[in-house]
Design a protein around this motif. Structure first.
Motif, PDB file in Angstrom:
ATOM      1  N   TYR A   3       0.846  -1.185   0.000  1.00  0.00           N
ATOM      2  CA  TYR A   3       0.000   0.000   0.000  1.00  0.00           C
ATOM      3  C   TYR A   3       0.879   1.232   0.000  1.00  0.00           C
ATOM      4  O   TYR A   3       1.879   1.289   0.715  1.00  0.00           O
ATOM      5  CB  TYR A   3      -0.911   0.027   1.234  1.00  0.00           C
ATOM      6  CG  TYR A   3      -2.066  -0.918   1.103  1.00  0.00           C
ATOM      7  CD1 TYR A   3      -3.275  -0.495   0.564  1.00  0.00           C
ATOM      8  CD2 TYR A   3      -1.941  -2.243   1.495  1.00  0.00           C
ATOM      9  CE1 TYR A   3      -4.329  -1.374   0.425  1.00  0.00           C
ATOM     10  CE2 TYR A   3      -2.986  -3.123   1.350  1.00  0.00           C
ATOM     11  CZ  TYR A   3      -4.180  -2.679   0.815  1.00  0.00           C
ATOM     12  OH  TYR A   3      -5.218  -3.547   0.658  1.00  0.00           O
ATOM     13  N   ILE A   5       1.091   5.166   0.926  1.00  0.00           N
ATOM     14  CA  ILE A   5       0.480   6.162   1.793  1.00  0.00           C
ATOM     15  C   ILE A   5       1.062   7.511   1.400  1.00  0.00           C
ATOM     16  O   ILE A   5       2.268   7.728   1.507  1.00  0.00           O
ATOM     17  CB  ILE A   5       0.742   5.849   3.274  1.00  0.00           C
ATOM     18  CG1 ILE A   5       0.156   4.491   3.617  1.00  0.00           C
ATOM     19  CG2 ILE A   5       0.159   6.949   4.162  1.00  0.00           C
ATOM     20  CD1 ILE A   5       0.422   4.018   5.022  1.00  0.00           C
ATOM     21  N   ALA A  30      -6.115  -1.749   3.710  1.00  0.00           N
ATOM     22  CA  ALA A  30      -5.835  -0.323   3.941  1.00  0.00           C
ATOM     23  C   ALA A  30      -5.878   0.024   5.418  1.00  0.00           C
ATOM     24  O   ALA A  30      -5.089   0.850   5.885  1.00  0.00           O
ATOM     25  CB  ALA A  30      -6.830   0.534   3.161  1.00  0.00           C
ATOM     26  N   ILE A  34      -2.732   1.879   7.353  1.00  0.00           N
ATOM     27  CA  ILE A  34      -2.728   3.177   8.028  1.00  0.00           C
ATOM     28  C   ILE A  34      -2.366   3.030   9.499  1.00  0.00           C
ATOM     29  O   ILE A  34      -1.643   3.851  10.051  1.00  0.00           O
ATOM     30  CB  ILE A  34      -4.066   3.941   7.842  1.00  0.00           C
ATOM     31  CG1 ILE A  34      -3.932   5.391   8.332  1.00  0.00           C
ATOM     32  CG2 ILE A  34      -5.199   3.253   8.565  1.00  0.00           C
ATOM     33  CD1 ILE A  34      -2.935   6.219   7.617  1.00  0.00           C
ATOM     34  N   TYR A  37       1.358   2.680   9.723  1.00  0.00           N
ATOM     35  CA  TYR A  37       1.987   3.973   9.469  1.00  0.00           C
ATOM     36  C   TYR A  37       1.932   4.861  10.713  1.00  0.00           C
ATOM     37  O   TYR A  37       2.932   5.444  11.118  1.00  0.00           O
ATOM     38  CB  TYR A  37       1.291   4.664   8.288  1.00  0.00           C
ATOM     39  CG  TYR A  37       1.806   6.042   8.015  1.00  0.00           C
ATOM     40  CD1 TYR A  37       2.937   6.240   7.237  1.00  0.00           C
ATOM     41  CD2 TYR A  37       1.178   7.160   8.551  1.00  0.00           C
ATOM     42  CE1 TYR A  37       3.425   7.514   6.999  1.00  0.00           C
ATOM     43  CE2 TYR A  37       1.664   8.434   8.321  1.00  0.00           C
ATOM     44  CZ  TYR A  37       2.788   8.602   7.548  1.00  0.00           C
ATOM     45  OH  TYR A  37       3.280   9.868   7.328  1.00  0.00           O
ATOM     46  N   GLU A  56      -9.214   3.943  -2.969  1.00  0.00           N
ATOM     47  CA  GLU A  56      -8.360   4.616  -2.008  1.00  0.00           C
ATOM     48  C   GLU A  56      -9.142   4.935  -0.747  1.00  0.00           C
ATOM     49  O   GLU A  56     -10.367   5.008  -0.771  1.00  0.00           O
ATOM     50  CB  GLU A  56      -7.745   5.895  -2.586  1.00  0.00           C
ATOM     51  CG  GLU A  56      -8.712   7.036  -2.729  1.00  0.00           C
ATOM     52  CD  GLU A  56      -8.052   8.318  -3.215  1.00  0.00           C
ATOM     53  OE1 GLU A  56      -6.888   8.306  -3.629  1.00  0.00           O
ATOM     54  OE2 GLU A  56      -8.731   9.338  -3.182  1.00  0.00           O
ATOM     55  N   VAL A  72      -4.490   6.431   1.176  1.00  0.00           N
ATOM     56  CA  VAL A  72      -3.954   5.064   1.186  1.00  0.00           C
ATOM     57  C   VAL A  72      -4.539   4.318  -0.007  1.00  0.00           C
ATOM     58  O   VAL A  72      -5.762   4.293  -0.183  1.00  0.00           O
ATOM     59  CB  VAL A  72      -4.332   4.344   2.503  1.00  0.00           C
ATOM     60  CG1 VAL A  72      -3.762   2.926   2.506  1.00  0.00           C
ATOM     61  CG2 VAL A  72      -3.833   5.119   3.716  1.00  0.00           C
TER      62      VAL A  72
END
Length: 75
Positions: A3, A5, A30, A34, A37, A56, A72
């Motif tokens: 993915y 970001i 996703a 996230i 992240y 997305e 994302v």
């Protein structure tokens, strides 16, 4: 799955000359991407949504006094 970001600061958009920063992470979906992240950057996820297009996801992240718009999507 990979993915991408994309992150763009919204509190001070000129701090990166209006450019977005990109990071690639490995995750199942996703949501996992996230959260990974945010955890890796000791930040706080403020919102995260999956608009109807299915391609997305969009959210906002806070780190200290700065807020960021994140996108994302599959790499």
């Amino acid at each position: 799955m990979q993915y991408t970001i994309e992150v763009r600061e919204i509190t001070n958009p000129t701090s990166y000359d209006g450019q977005s920063l990109r990071t690639v992470v490995m995750a199942r979906d996703a949501d996992e991407a996230i959260h990974q992240y945010v955890r890796d950057r000791a930040a706080e996820l403020m919102s995260f949504t999956h608009p109807g297009n299915g391609q997305e996801s969009i959210g906002t992240v806070r780190k200290e006094d700065a807020f960021f718009l994140v996108r994302v999507y599959e790499a």
